[in-house]
Design a protein around this motif. Structure first.
Motif, PDB file in Angstrom:
ATOM      1  N   LYS A  75      10.467 -57.380  14.942  1.00 26.89           N
ATOM      2  CA  LYS A  75      10.742 -56.163  14.165  1.00 26.89           C
ATOM      3  C   LYS A  75      12.057 -56.315  13.395  1.00 26.89           C
ATOM      4  O   LYS A  75      12.156 -55.923  12.227  1.00 26.89           O
ATOM      5  CB  LYS A  75      10.795 -54.961  15.119  1.00 26.89           C
ATOM      6  CG  LYS A  75      10.998 -53.639  14.444  1.00 26.89           C
ATOM      7  CD  LYS A  75      10.995 -52.504  15.471  1.00 26.89           C
ATOM      8  CE  LYS A  75      11.299 -51.170  14.829  1.00 26.89           C
ATOM      9  NZ  LYS A  75      11.344 -50.093  15.840  1.00 26.89           N
ATOM     10  N   TRP A  76      13.082 -56.886  14.041  1.00 27.44           N
ATOM     11  CA  TRP A  76      14.381 -57.093  13.394  1.00 27.44           C
ATOM     12  C   TRP A  76      14.251 -58.050  12.207  1.00 27.44           C
ATOM     13  O   TRP A  76      14.792 -57.805  11.137  1.00 27.44           O
ATOM     14  CB  TRP A  76      15.404 -57.602  14.399  1.00 27.44           C
ATOM     15  CG  TRP A  76      16.759 -57.814  13.801  1.00 27.44           C
ATOM     16  CD1 TRP A  76      17.320 -59.002  13.434  1.00 27.44           C
ATOM     17  CD2 TRP A  76      17.720 -56.806  13.492  1.00 27.44           C
ATOM     18  NE1 TRP A  76      18.579 -58.784  12.912  1.00 27.44           N
ATOM     19  CE2 TRP A  76      18.847 -57.457  12.935  1.00 27.44           C
ATOM     20  CE3 TRP A  76      17.738 -55.411  13.621  1.00 27.44           C
ATOM     21  CZ2 TRP A  76      19.975 -56.758  12.508  1.00 27.44           C
ATOM     22  CZ3 TRP A  76      18.874 -54.725  13.207  1.00 27.44           C
ATOM     23  CH2 TRP A  76      19.966 -55.392  12.656  1.00 27.44           C
ATOM     24  N   TRP A  77      13.540 -59.153  12.417  1.00 29.18           N
ATOM     25  CA  TRP A  77      13.344 -60.102  11.322  1.00 29.18           C
ATOM     26  C   TRP A  77      12.695 -59.417  10.121  1.00 29.18           C
ATOM     27  O   TRP A  77      13.125 -59.607   8.983  1.00 29.18           O
ATOM     28  CB  TRP A  77      12.451 -61.258  11.759  1.00 29.18           C
ATOM     29  CG  TRP A  77      13.109 -62.277  12.635  1.00 29.18           C
ATOM     30  CD1 TRP A  77      14.428 -62.388  12.958  1.00 29.18           C
ATOM     31  CD2 TRP A  77      12.445 -63.350  13.306  1.00 29.18           C
ATOM     32  NE1 TRP A  77      14.636 -63.464  13.793  1.00 29.18           N
ATOM     33  CE2 TRP A  77      13.427 -64.071  14.010  1.00 29.18           C
ATOM     34  CE3 TRP A  77      11.124 -63.762  13.370  1.00 29.18           C
ATOM     35  CZ2 TRP A  77      13.127 -65.186  14.775  1.00 29.18           C
ATOM     36  CZ3 TRP A  77      10.821 -64.875  14.136  1.00 29.18           C
ATOM     37  CH2 TRP A  77      11.813 -65.580  14.828  1.00 29.18           C
ATOM     38  N   HIS A  78      11.664 -58.622  10.364  1.00 30.49           N
ATOM     39  CA  HIS A  78      10.988 -57.916   9.275  1.00 30.49           C
ATOM     40  C   HIS A  78      11.950 -56.945   8.581  1.00 30.49           C
ATOM     41  O   HIS A  78      11.971 -56.857   7.350  1.00 30.49           O
ATOM     42  CB  HIS A  78       9.748 -57.182   9.806  1.00 30.49           C
ATOM     43  CG  HIS A  78       8.986 -56.475   8.741  1.00 30.49           C
ATOM     44  ND1 HIS A  78       8.253 -57.141   7.783  1.00 30.49           N
ATOM     45  CD2 HIS A  78       8.885 -55.160   8.461  1.00 30.49           C
ATOM     46  CE1 HIS A  78       7.722 -56.247   6.956  1.00 30.49           C
ATOM     47  NE2 HIS A  78       8.091 -55.046   7.344  1.00 30.49           N
ATOM     48  N   TYR A  79      12.759 -56.265   9.368  1.00 29.37           N
ATOM     49  CA  TYR A  79      13.732 -55.303   8.851  1.00 29.37           C
ATOM     50  C   TYR A  79      14.769 -55.985   7.962  1.00 29.37           C
ATOM     51  O   TYR A  79      15.213 -55.422   6.967  1.00 29.37           O
ATOM     52  CB  TYR A  79      14.392 -54.610  10.049  1.00 29.37           C
ATOM     53  CG  TYR A  79      15.498 -53.646   9.738  1.00 29.37           C
ATOM     54  CD1 TYR A  79      15.287 -52.528   8.928  1.00 29.37           C
ATOM     55  CD2 TYR A  79      16.760 -53.805  10.300  1.00 29.37           C
ATOM     56  CE1 TYR A  79      16.316 -51.628   8.671  1.00 29.37           C
ATOM     57  CE2 TYR A  79      17.782 -52.911  10.053  1.00 29.37           C
ATOM     58  CZ  TYR A  79      17.553 -51.824   9.240  1.00 29.37           C
ATOM     59  OH  TYR A  79      18.560 -50.929   8.999  1.00 29.37           O
ATOM     60  N   MET A  80      15.164 -57.201   8.283  1.00 32.16           N
ATOM     61  CA  MET A  80      16.205 -57.919   7.554  1.00 32.16           C
ATOM     62  C   MET A  80      15.676 -58.761   6.394  1.00 32.16           C
ATOM     63  O   MET A  80      16.451 -59.228   5.558  1.00 32.16           O
ATOM     64  CB  MET A  80      16.982 -58.822   8.525  1.00 32.16           C
ATOM     65  CG  MET A  80      17.696 -58.075   9.630  1.00 32.16           C
ATOM     66  SD  MET A  80      18.938 -56.921   9.018  1.00 32.16           S
ATOM     67  CE  MET A  80      20.188 -58.073   8.481  1.00 32.16           C
ATOM     68  N   ALA A  81      14.381 -58.946   6.305  1.00 35.39           N
ATOM     69  CA  ALA A  81      13.796 -59.887   5.337  1.00 35.39           C
ATOM     70  C   ALA A  81      14.089 -59.543   3.880  1.00 35.39           C
ATOM     71  O   ALA A  81      14.108 -60.430   3.037  1.00 35.39           O
ATOM     72  CB  ALA A  81      12.290 -59.991   5.557  1.00 35.39           C
ATOM     73  N   ASP A  82      14.342 -58.288   3.587  1.00 38.62           N
ATOM     74  CA  ASP A  82      14.574 -57.924   2.187  1.00 38.62           C
ATOM     75  C   ASP A  82      16.006 -58.192   1.711  1.00 38.62           C
ATOM     76  O   ASP A  82      16.286 -58.065   0.521  1.00 38.62           O
ATOM     77  CB  ASP A  82      14.215 -56.451   1.954  1.00 38.62           C
ATOM     78  CG  ASP A  82      15.103 -55.487   2.722  1.00 38.62           C
ATOM     79  OD1 ASP A  82      15.527 -55.814   3.849  1.00 38.62           O
ATOM     80  OD2 ASP A  82      15.375 -54.380   2.191  1.00 38.62           O
ATOM     81  N   ILE A  83      16.901 -58.589   2.614  1.00 37.81           N
ATOM     82  CA  ILE A  83      18.293 -58.784   2.200  1.00 37.81           C
ATOM     83  C   ILE A  83      18.816 -60.204   2.431  1.00 37.81           C
ATOM     84  O   ILE A  83      19.985 -60.476   2.162  1.00 37.81           O
ATOM     85  CB  ILE A  83      19.241 -57.759   2.862  1.00 37.81           C
ATOM     86  CG1 ILE A  83      19.304 -57.929   4.373  1.00 37.81           C
ATOM     87  CG2 ILE A  83      18.831 -56.336   2.476  1.00 37.81           C
ATOM     88  CD1 ILE A  83      20.399 -57.099   5.027  1.00 37.81           C
ATOM     89  N   MET A  84      17.955 -61.104   2.910  1.00 35.18           N
ATOM     90  CA  MET A  84      18.422 -62.460   3.171  1.00 35.18           C
ATOM     91  C   MET A  84      17.297 -63.474   2.984  1.00 35.18           C
ATOM     92  O   MET A  84      16.131 -63.105   2.916  1.00 35.18           O
ATOM     93  CB  MET A  84      19.020 -62.563   4.569  1.00 35.18           C
ATOM     94  CG  MET A  84      18.052 -62.330   5.699  1.00 35.18           C
ATOM     95  SD  MET A  84      18.849 -62.210   7.333  1.00 35.18           S
ATOM     96  CE  MET A  84      19.767 -63.733   7.422  1.00 35.18           C
ATOM     97  N   GLU A  85      17.696 -64.747   2.910  1.00 34.76           N
ATOM     98  CA  GLU A  85      16.710 -65.808   2.779  1.00 34.76           C
ATOM     99  C   GLU A  85      15.929 -65.929   4.082  1.00 34.76           C
ATOM    100  O   GLU A  85      16.516 -66.017   5.160  1.00 34.76           O
ATOM    101  CB  GLU A  85      17.402 -67.123   2.448  1.00 34.76           C
ATOM    102  CG  GLU A  85      18.048 -67.114   1.082  1.00 34.76           C
ATOM    103  CD  GLU A  85      18.718 -68.426   0.723  1.00 34.76           C
ATOM    104  OE1 GLU A  85      18.686 -69.388   1.529  1.00 34.76           O
ATOM    105  OE2 GLU A  85      19.285 -68.497  -0.379  1.00 34.76           O
ATOM    106  N   THR A  86      14.588 -65.918   3.967  1.00 31.48           N
ATOM    107  CA  THR A  86      13.740 -65.961   5.155  1.00 31.48           C
ATOM    108  C   THR A  86      12.599 -66.958   4.987  1.00 31.48           C
ATOM    109  O   THR A  86      12.243 -67.342   3.879  1.00 31.48           O
ATOM    110  CB  THR A  86      13.144 -64.571   5.468  1.00 31.48           C
ATOM    111  OG1 THR A  86      12.375 -64.134   4.344  1.00 31.48           O
ATOM    112  CG2 THR A  86      14.215 -63.554   5.788  1.00 31.48           C
TER     113      THR A  86
END
Length: 103
Positions: A75-86
């Motif tokens: 869930k955290w990864w999905h939440y952060m995906a729009d602001i960093m390289e993933t």
């Protein structure tokens, strides 16, 4: 204690948002990190390059390795995906660093 360091990158216009999201880190995420053996965890930002440097102390590599599969981490990864390289699975693009010195 096992020391780990890694590098990641956020988008240049997302420094404040990255800070905000970590200032408001979900309690269940904190709990999961501790349950998987993290005793120290710090992330530093180089504002000139948007590079992040993470430093982590863990008890056991195998135990720590289980973090990726937890629902809260996904869930955290999905939440952060729009602001960093993933990566395609929303995990951050991360490069493990090699320790070359310790005082």
């Amino acid at each position: 204690m096992i020391k780990k360091a890694f590098a990641m990158k956020i988008y240049p216009d997302q420094h404040e948002e990255y800070q905000k999201r970590h200032d408001e880190l979900w309690p269940e995420m904190r709990t999961m990190l501790k349950e998987h053996g993290a005793s120290q965890y710090s992330i530093f930002l180089n504002p000139e390059t948007s590079e992040l440097f993470g430093y982590l102390e863990i008890e056991d590599e195998e135990r720590w390795g289980g973090t990726a599969a937890t629902a809260i981490n996904q869930k955290w990864w999905h939440y952060m995906a729009d602001i960093m390289e993933t990566n395609p699975d929303d995990s951050p693009v991360s490069k493990e660093l090699v320790q070359v010195f310790e005082l």
